[in-house]
Design an enzyme around this catalytic site. Structure first.
Site, PDB file in Angstrom:
ATOM      1  N   GLU A 319       0.805  -1.223   0.000  1.00 25.86           N
ATOM      2  CA  GLU A 319       0.000   0.000   0.000  1.00 25.86           C
ATOM      3  C   GLU A 319       0.837   1.271   0.000  1.00 25.86           C
ATOM      4  O   GLU A 319       0.359   2.349  -0.348  1.00 25.86           O
ATOM      5  CB  GLU A 319      -0.959   0.018   1.203  1.00 25.86           C
ATOM      6  CG  GLU A 319      -0.308  -0.102   2.549  1.00 25.86           C
ATOM      7  CD  GLU A 319      -0.082  -1.560   2.939  1.00 25.86           C
ATOM      8  OE1 GLU A 319       0.541  -1.794   3.973  1.00 25.86           O
ATOM      9  OE2 GLU A 319      -0.520  -2.458   2.197  1.00 25.86           O
ATOM     10  N   ASP A 361      24.783  14.035 -31.019  1.00 30.18           N
ATOM     11  CA  ASP A 361      25.432  14.772 -32.089  1.00 30.18           C
ATOM     12  C   ASP A 361      26.899  14.969 -31.715  1.00 30.18           C
ATOM     13  O   ASP A 361      27.312  14.682 -30.594  1.00 30.18           O
ATOM     14  CB  ASP A 361      24.720  16.112 -32.285  1.00 30.18           C
ATOM     15  CG  ASP A 361      25.095  16.787 -33.602  1.00 30.18           C
ATOM     16  OD1 ASP A 361      25.828  16.169 -34.392  1.00 30.18           O
ATOM     17  OD2 ASP A 361      24.661  17.922 -33.819  1.00 30.18           O
ATOM     18  N   ASP A 637      20.190  19.533 -29.772  1.00 30.94           N
ATOM     19  CA  ASP A 637      19.784  20.892 -29.420  1.00 30.94           C
ATOM     20  C   ASP A 637      19.285  21.700 -30.604  1.00 30.94           C
ATOM     21  O   ASP A 637      18.997  22.885 -30.471  1.00 30.94           O
ATOM     22  CB  ASP A 637      20.955  21.641 -28.761  1.00 30.94           C
ATOM     23  CG  ASP A 637      22.170  21.749 -29.687  1.00 30.94           C
ATOM     24  OD1 ASP A 637      22.118  21.214 -30.817  1.00 30.94           O
ATOM     25  OD2 ASP A 637      23.170  22.372 -29.282  1.00 30.94           O
ATOM     26  N   ASP A 641      17.084  17.994 -34.681  1.00 30.59           N
ATOM     27  CA  ASP A 641      17.083  16.914 -33.689  1.00 30.59           C
ATOM     28  C   ASP A 641      15.699  16.634 -33.114  1.00 30.59           C
ATOM     29  O   ASP A 641      15.505  15.627 -32.431  1.00 30.59           O
ATOM     30  CB  ASP A 641      18.033  17.263 -32.527  1.00 30.59           C
ATOM     31  CG  ASP A 641      19.476  17.395 -32.977  1.00 30.59           C
ATOM     32  OD1 ASP A 641      19.900  16.566 -33.790  1.00 30.59           O
ATOM     33  OD2 ASP A 641      20.156  18.332 -32.525  1.00 30.59           O
ATOM     34  N   ASN A 705       5.262 -14.314   5.333  1.00 23.16           N
ATOM     35  CA  ASN A 705       4.304 -14.331   6.443  1.00 23.16           C
ATOM     36  C   ASN A 705       3.058 -15.131   6.092  1.00 23.16           C
ATOM     37  O   ASN A 705       2.534 -15.904   6.913  1.00 23.16           O
ATOM     38  CB  ASN A 705       3.906 -12.894   6.811  1.00 23.16           C
ATOM     39  CG  ASN A 705       4.966 -12.232   7.679  1.00 23.16           C
ATOM     40  OD1 ASN A 705       5.902 -12.874   8.137  1.00 23.16           O
ATOM     41  ND2 ASN A 705       4.824 -10.938   7.887  1.00 23.16           N
ATOM     42  N   ASN A 730       1.839  -5.024   9.910  1.00 25.06           N
ATOM     43  CA  ASN A 730       1.975  -4.473   8.565  1.00 25.06           C
ATOM     44  C   ASN A 730       2.145  -2.960   8.606  1.00 25.06           C
ATOM     45  O   ASN A 730       2.948  -2.370   7.855  1.00 25.06           O
ATOM     46  CB  ASN A 730       0.746  -4.854   7.736  1.00 25.06           C
ATOM     47  CG  ASN A 730       0.998  -4.715   6.246  1.00 25.06           C
ATOM     48  OD1 ASN A 730       2.119  -4.897   5.793  1.00 25.06           O
ATOM     49  ND2 ASN A 730      -0.034  -4.394   5.490  1.00 25.06           N
ATOM     50  N   ASP A 734       5.378  -0.885   7.311  1.00 22.67           N
ATOM     51  CA  ASP A 734       5.255   0.157   6.290  1.00 22.67           C
ATOM     52  C   ASP A 734       5.922   1.451   6.736  1.00 22.67           C
ATOM     53  O   ASP A 734       6.589   2.130   5.939  1.00 22.67           O
ATOM     54  CB  ASP A 734       3.779   0.421   5.973  1.00 22.67           C
ATOM     55  CG  ASP A 734       3.178  -0.668   5.091  1.00 22.67           C
ATOM     56  OD1 ASP A 734       3.957  -1.386   4.439  1.00 22.67           O
ATOM     57  OD2 ASP A 734       1.948  -0.820   5.079  1.00 22.67           O
TER      58      ASP A 734
END
Length: 894
Positions: A319, A361, A637, A641, A705, A730, A734
């Site tokens: 989550e 280039d 540039d 291109d 688990n 949990n 987290d």
């Protein structure tokens, strides 16, 4: 300023024509501006051919606001908060919280609600900070337009650079090749002007524009030849134009809602996230029903089994993934900005790290971008001031795309020539540069107006100049251009090229003027014929000292560099040799024309250097590499291109690039250096590595688990852990992962390109998840036999023992799996991750031992439990380290 290039590459929609839904008042106003005389349009906007003065512009700016399309504004905070909440993981948790509340299990409802709130708020805060940081970074990239302002006390105009967002209706702008059209405009003057309108119409071919529209009244708005539209770009030619509409009143702005309504698809980065998520979802869909059936049959309490199965489903969902992804990307963008790399799209960081081929280039990337004029010679290689004078006239009088070559000619001539030629000659006309002809011409006449002749001076690439020459000048003689002389010319030019000099040819032609040529007949490409070759100007752009080490660093990090240039084969071979690139055979552009897509895909794998390329060639090469499975970066540039920048997985440009190149790019370099680029690649990989850590850690740990629960459910007379325990565990885990974006990454991981590999994630879960289950089962045995927690009456003690062991093993696995090396000794986590892990481990031990134990239905553990716990964790670490070494040797370590 328009930001449609910020959309994912797979999702850049084309806007439908006006007939598909443009508001009638805007279409009508543009049609009126097209049909009305230019002078009347200027008068209606209270402007003049010299433009607005600054006080007028400021007043209009207050009236009309910024020249920006409003649909690009970020959502309001409550909309953003909803967007942060509405992911499948949070919706699942919310459903479980509601069920817990309905069944009056308020503790579970509180814990689950905390998980949802933590995930949502952290993501909201992180994305808000990221959005503000991204806008500040984008503001560092300049996007300007050339605006005319009246010169005080004269009838002439000054040209100044103004940010595009500050333009107002009534401004007169000057345009040349490479410019973005910043607003809807009415043309006042145009010379060989070709505009790419593909962003609006989908038409690939550019459209020629004129000051006077020749279409009939039935023509649509986009077909009008004297109108220019925001979001399009100048392919070739020059123009001055009057801005009619800005911002949301433009044709583009009026269709903004239709752009946002188009299904934008997903980027490669998001597709990778989705594939990984589906791997986890498939595991969840298999494991949760198994837990439900086994516990329902074994315990007979199906409602409790259902709640437990839902808790298991929650345990398998990462989550915090959206928040972790956003945080790591944002941190990477900020770090890269300190190294003068501006990330326009956060998701581009993933492609930066995954890039394995960089196309670039030559000029300004491999070389210093400091071009100097080294020689000016006649066709025989003899020094000639006359050639320098003609080159100077061409560069001084042209108003199109002035490049570094022109600047070098002007600087050199002003130092070398005794007289200023601009006082002796006046400009009559010009034929602007384009990338098909690869040359440009100016037409000049004597300043005193005497004579009945004009002089056309043409400058450009040698082959393109020779194609329109019929003679060669040597001193006072003019010789016909025959085969022998042509071979001699090529030989002299090749000799200059082998010295690393870029050769530009100069030619001229005397043209009839006055009564012999009607004034209204403009000069054009057709006049570039029967020219006389005068000689060459040769330029030197020395290689950068940093290029060779930068190329070695890129190679060490698994990035192959391919050089794509429009320059001569001999020049690019010399430069490549100087910087350490094994050029091998240099592939010319004409060879690419002869190949189909399959042949080109084979060719691009075999060769490193490509010369004499057109914009279409560069785009085809990038697409061929992409089709071969490479993640391709393109650095450029110039206007030539732009197609390749759009085709690449990651477009890279520089702050000094033309507008269309910067708009096409995903990443802007404030410093044009391959070394900066290499640092960006490393940071991209570091960012991706930390994202992958969270996914691998969470997936394998949670799967372990769940596997342990399945084993326990088969023989225990009670649940091995209550749904509340699973949820709290949990939640704590987290929280400990919030610091992952700030973690260190081993140097070995940064050496090769990295990308999403869902198959590897599934295999990783299957190997490392059950490892924790081995010690979970041993913990069961210890609690059952050593502490007699083997009845329903003693289940709280059993559950407390596994709660602590499970949480500490999850905290430990972070350090075991984050590196292939020996944790703490050979590779140490960053201090935020160490501190967060220690805090969560302490909280996990305190919960059953402290005053809140009864609230969470836990029980105080005997002190004799903790030596057993230490042994379990030591054994777990040893076994995981051994399996990790075997796994890495067999499958690699991503």
């Amino acid at each position: 300023m328009i930001r449609r290039e910020h959309l994912p590459r797979a999702a850049r929609p084309r806007i439908a024509p006006a007939s598909a839904g443009t508001p009638p008042d805007i279409s009508k106003a543009l049609q009126t501006a097209s049909r009305t005389d230019a002078g009347q349009v200027l008068l209606g906007l209270h402007s003049s051919p010299q433009g607005l003065d600054e006080s007028q512009a400021q007043a209009l700016r207050k009236q009309f606001g910024s020249n920006e399309v409003r649909h690009d504004q970020p959502p309001s905070w409550w909309v953003h908060l909803w967007q942060c909440y509405r992911n499948p993981f949070n919706l699942l948790l919310t459903a479980l919280a509601l069920i817990s509340w309905i069944t009056e299990d308020m503790k579970a409802a509180l814990v689950i609600g905390s998980m949802v709130g933590l995930s949502t708020v952290l993501r909201f805060l992180q994305e808000s900070r990221s959005s503000k940081a991204a806008e500040r970074l984008k503001a560092m990239v300049s996007n300007t337009a050339t605006v005319l302002r009246p010169a005080p006390g004269t009838a002439s105009a000054l040209r100044i650079e103004v940010p595009m967002r500050e333009l107002v209706p009534g401004d007169v702008i000057a345009l040349s090749a490479g410019d973005m059209i910043p607003a809807d405009c009415r043309l006042l003057a145009a010379k060989d002007l070709f505009i790419s309108q593909s962003a609006l119409t989908g038409e690939a071919m550019p459209m020629e524009k004129f000051c006077i529209d020749r279409r009939g009244p039935e023509a649509g708005v986009l077909e009008r030849e004297n109108l220019l539209f925001m979001g399009t770009s100048v392919v070739s030619g020059t123009a001055t134009a009057l801005i009619v509409h800005t911002g949301s009143r433009t044709f583009f702005g009026a269709l903004a809602q239709r752009v946002t309504a188009v299904d934008q698809g997903i980027s490669a980065f998001q597709a990778g996230i989705n594939r990984v998520s589906w791997v986890l979802i498939r595991f969840m869909l298999v494991m949760a029903p198994l837990v439900l059936v086994i516990n329902g049959v074994a315990k007979g309490d199906w409602w409790e089994a259902a709640l437990f199965a839902l808790s298991i489903a929650v345990g398998l969902t990462p989550e915090m993934l959206p928040m972790i992804v956003t945080a790591t990307l944002a941190k990477g963008a900020v770090v890269m900005s300190r190294r003068k790399v501006i990330v326009k799209r956060l998701e581009a960081i993933h492609n930066f790290g995954a890039m394995d081929v960089l196309c670039t280039d030559k000029t300004g990337t491999l070389t210093q971008d400091r071009i100097v004029l080294e020689r000016h010679t006649n066709a025989w290689g003899e020094a000639s001031d006359h050639v320098l004078q003609m080159a100077y006239l061409n560069s001084f009088h042209q108003t199109g795309l002035k490049n570094l070559l022109d600047k070098a000619v002007l600087n050199h001539a002003e130092m070398q020539l005794e007289t200023r030629l601009q006082t002796a000659w006046r400009k009559i006309d010009e034929v602007p540069f384009d990338f098909a002809r690869r040359r440009m011409s100016v037409v000049v006449g004597m300043e005193d107006g005497g004579g009945s002749e004009h002089l056309l001076v043409c400058k450009g690439a040698l082959e393109e100049i020779l194609s329109v020459c019929t003679s060669v000048e040597r001193g006072d003689d003019v010789l016909p251009l025959d085969a022998d002389l042509l071979a001699r010319i090529h030989g002299i030019a090749s000799e200059l090229n082998t010295q690393g000099l870029r050769v530009v040819a100069v030619a001229s032609r005397v043209l009839a003027a006055g009564a012999q040529r009607p004034a209204q007949v403009a000069y054009g490409v057709a006049d570039e014929a029967a020219l006389t070759l005068l000689g060459y100007v040769a330029f030197l752009d020395p290689p950068k000292e940093s290029t060779a080490p930068a190329l070695r660093a890129l190679a060490e990090h698994g990035v192959a560099v391919k050089v794509l240039t429009g320059d001569n084969e001999l020049v690019v071979r010399k430069v490549c040799g100087d910087v350490g690139i094994e050029a091998g055979r240099v592939v010319p552009g004409r060879e690419i024309d002869e190949l189909d897509d399959a042949g080109l895909r084979t060719l691009v794998e075999r060769h490193q250097v490509f010369a004499k390329l057109t914009p279409a060639h560069k785009e085809r090469i990038v697409r061929a590499l992409h089709a071969n499975g490479h993640v391709v970066g393109f650095m450029g540039d110039g206007i030539n291109d732009a197609p390749a920048l759009r085709a690449a997985d990651i477009g890279i440009s520089v702050d000094g690039a033309v507008d269309v190149a910067k708009e096409s790019a995903d990443i802007i370099l404030l410093e044009k250096s391959l070394m900066v680029l290499e640092q960006g690649v490393v940071e991209g990989r570091r960012t991706f590595a930390n994202m992958l850590k969270y996914i691998k850690l969470t997936a394998s740990s949670n799967f372990g688990n769940v596997f342990s629960v399945l084993v326990a459910s088969a023989f225990l007379p009670f649940l091995p852990m209550l749904p509340l325990h699973l949820l709290v565990q949990n939640l704590l885990y987290d929280v400990s992962q919030i610091a992952i974006p700030f973690d260190n990454v081993d140097a070995e991981f940064l050496r090769k390109p990295q990308s999403w590999n869902p198959a590897d994630l599934g295999r990783f879960m299957l190997f490392f998840g059950p490892l924790s289950s081995v010690f979970d089962v041993l913990t069961y045995a210890v609690m059952w036999f050593a502490f007699s927690a083997n009845t329903v009456a003693h289940q709280a003690l059993f559950q407390s023992g596994w709660f602590v062991e499970g949480l500490l093993s999850q905290t430990l696995i972070v350090h075991l799996i984050r590196t292939r090396k020996i944790p703490f000794l050979q590779s140490r986590a960053a201090w935020p991750l160490l501190a967060m892990g220690a805090a969560i481990a302490a909280a996990g031990i305190w919960l059953p031992m402290g005053r809140l134990a009864h609230y969470f239905r836990l029980q105080t553990l005997p002190l004799a439990y903790f030596p057993w716990l230490a042994a379990m964790l030591a054994g777990y670490a040893t076994l995981t380290q051994a399996v990790k070494g075997w796994y890495a040797r067999r499958y690699g370590w991503q």
